[in-house]
Motif scaffolding. Structure first.
Motif, PDB file in Angstrom:
ATOM      1  N   UNK A   1       0.949  -1.100  -0.189  1.00  0.00           N
ATOM      2  CA  UNK A   1       0.011  -0.091  -0.052  1.00  0.00           C
ATOM      3  C   UNK A   1       0.790   1.196   0.064  1.00  0.00           C
ATOM      4  N   UNK A   2       0.450   2.139  -0.795  1.00  0.00           N
ATOM      5  CA  UNK A   2       1.137   3.442  -0.730  1.00  0.00           C
ATOM      6  C   UNK A   2       0.490   4.588  -1.060  1.00  0.00           C
ATOM      7  N   UNK A   3       0.742   5.707  -0.273  1.00  0.00           N
ATOM      8  CA  UNK A   3       0.209   7.036  -0.613  1.00  0.00           C
ATOM      9  C   UNK A   3       1.167   8.112  -0.834  1.00  0.00           C
ATOM     10  N   UNK A   4       1.027   9.012  -2.001  1.00  0.00           N
ATOM     11  CA  UNK A   4       1.779  10.104  -2.101  1.00  0.00           C
ATOM     12  C   UNK A   4       0.833  11.367  -2.239  1.00  0.00           C
ATOM     13  N   UNK A   5       1.502  12.573  -2.402  1.00  0.00           N
ATOM     14  CA  UNK A   5       0.643  13.798  -2.381  1.00  0.00           C
ATOM     15  C   UNK A   5       0.734  14.072  -3.766  1.00  0.00           C
ATOM     16  N   UNK A   6       0.183  15.292  -4.237  1.00  0.00           N
ATOM     17  CA  UNK A   6      -0.020  15.651  -5.615  1.00  0.00           C
ATOM     18  C   UNK A   6       1.335  15.925  -6.405  1.00  0.00           C
ATOM     19  N   UNK A   7       2.478  16.057  -5.591  1.00  0.00           N
ATOM     20  CA  UNK A   7       3.607  16.211  -6.218  1.00  0.00           C
ATOM     21  C   UNK A   7       4.431  14.769  -6.447  1.00  0.00           C
ATOM     22  N   UNK A   8       3.774  13.905  -5.926  1.00  0.00           N
ATOM     23  CA  UNK A   8       4.497  12.439  -6.124  1.00  0.00           C
ATOM     24  C   UNK A   8       5.442  12.162  -4.988  1.00  0.00           C
ATOM     25  N   UNK A   9       5.412  13.122  -3.845  1.00  0.00           N
ATOM     26  CA  UNK A   9       6.208  12.647  -2.623  1.00  0.00           C
ATOM     27  C   UNK A   9       5.508  11.395  -1.978  1.00  0.00           C
ATOM     28  N   UNK A  10       6.354  10.378  -1.582  1.00  0.00           N
ATOM     29  CA  UNK A  10       5.789   9.072  -0.951  1.00  0.00           C
ATOM     30  C   UNK A  10       5.475   9.557   0.755  1.00  0.00           C
ATOM     31  N   UNK A  11       4.332   9.617   1.025  1.00  0.00           N
ATOM     32  CA  UNK A  11       3.822   9.934   2.351  1.00  0.00           C
ATOM     33  C   UNK A  11       3.943   8.492   3.347  1.00  0.00           C
ATOM     34  N   UNK A  12       3.806   7.361   2.875  1.00  0.00           N
ATOM     35  CA  UNK A  12       3.797   6.215   3.703  1.00  0.00           C
ATOM     36  C   UNK A  12       3.822   5.177   2.595  1.00  0.00           C
ATOM     37  N   UNK A  13       4.287   3.859   3.160  1.00  0.00           N
ATOM     38  CA  UNK A  13       3.973   2.688   2.393  1.00  0.00           C
ATOM     39  C   UNK A  13       3.899   1.585   3.670  1.00  0.00           C
TER      40      UNK A  13
END
Length: 239
Positions: free
Chosen positions: A94-106
């Protein structure tokens, strides 16, 4: 050495050597033995097992230091999950990124059900220390159920075509998975990808949007930040 950099007490190699080996391993699709060979070419004799221990000990600390220097994440988060093989068994990343593609968490889990989505949402909110305005996911129903429980006040957009940022962010992981010929254990994979997702993107600015001069300036800044968070001053030179 910067006051926020890790402690190297008890290590006989200079900080510059340790930081450079960790950078090589997480930035490029190299094995520990290949890092050993590259360092030997530069006149530094270090075993691949020592490189492995350095990456395990300092990789996450370096990634945390880089994350602490990033601006606050945007208010639109893109979430996605993809299957990976760990020791021959199917797991879900599972992966989350913001609108700039910065990875927030995996997060690696056995399933992609509502319980898994709920766990991922809660860990994501805790790590990001903020609440988004919008979350964008594909049409997996588990997201909708977990969203209603964990962040009901946040707008949820469920549309596969809107989630390309999260899907594209899986590509470096896929490249590394092929280079490593698969992952060996869930815990080891979680630790590696957590550090990898913090270090590798730092050295991957969106070059296609920059001129050559702008890219060189940006990379100079990013290397300076790396030196600050590791406590290094410059990569080692040949003896």
């Amino acid at each position: 050495m910067d006051s926020t950099s890790p402690s190297y007490k008890g290590h006989r190699y200079p900080v510059e050597v340790i930081a450079h080996c960790v950078w090589l391993y997480f930035r490029f699709p190299l094995s520990f033995r290949e890092v050993e060979e590259l360092m030997l070419q530069r006149g530094v004799i270090v075993s691949y097992e020592t490189v492995r221990r350095w990456c395990a000990k300092f990789g996450q600390a370096y990634a945390n230091g880089l994350r602490s220097r990033r601006p606050r994440p945007g208010d639109t988060w893109h979430l996605d999950e993809v299957f990976i093989k760990v020791n021959g068994e199917r797991k879900y990343l599972w992966r989350a990124v913001d609108a700039d593609g910065t990875v927030l968490d995996i997060l690696i889990q056995n399933r992609r059900d509502t319980a898994g989505a709920r766990r991922f949402f809660r860990g994501l909110l805790k790590k990001a220390c903020s609440v988004p305005r919008v979350v964008v996911t594909d049409k997996l129903r588990s997201y909708s159920a977990a969203h209603r429980e964990v962040m009901p006040s946040v707008e949820h957009r469920s549309h596969k075509g809107l989630n390309n940022r999260a899907e594209n962010s899986h590509q470096p992981t896929r490249q590394r998975e092929r280079a490593m010929k698969g992952f060996r254990s869930v815990g080891g994979t979680q630790r590696f990808l957590s550090a990898f997702s913090g270090i590798s993107p730092h050295f991957r600015p969106r070059r296609h949007l920059m001129t050559a001069a702008h890219y060189r300036v940006e990379m100079t800044i990013r290397f300076a930040i790396w030196d600050q968070i590791t406590g290094a001053t410059a990569p080692p030179t040949a003896a």
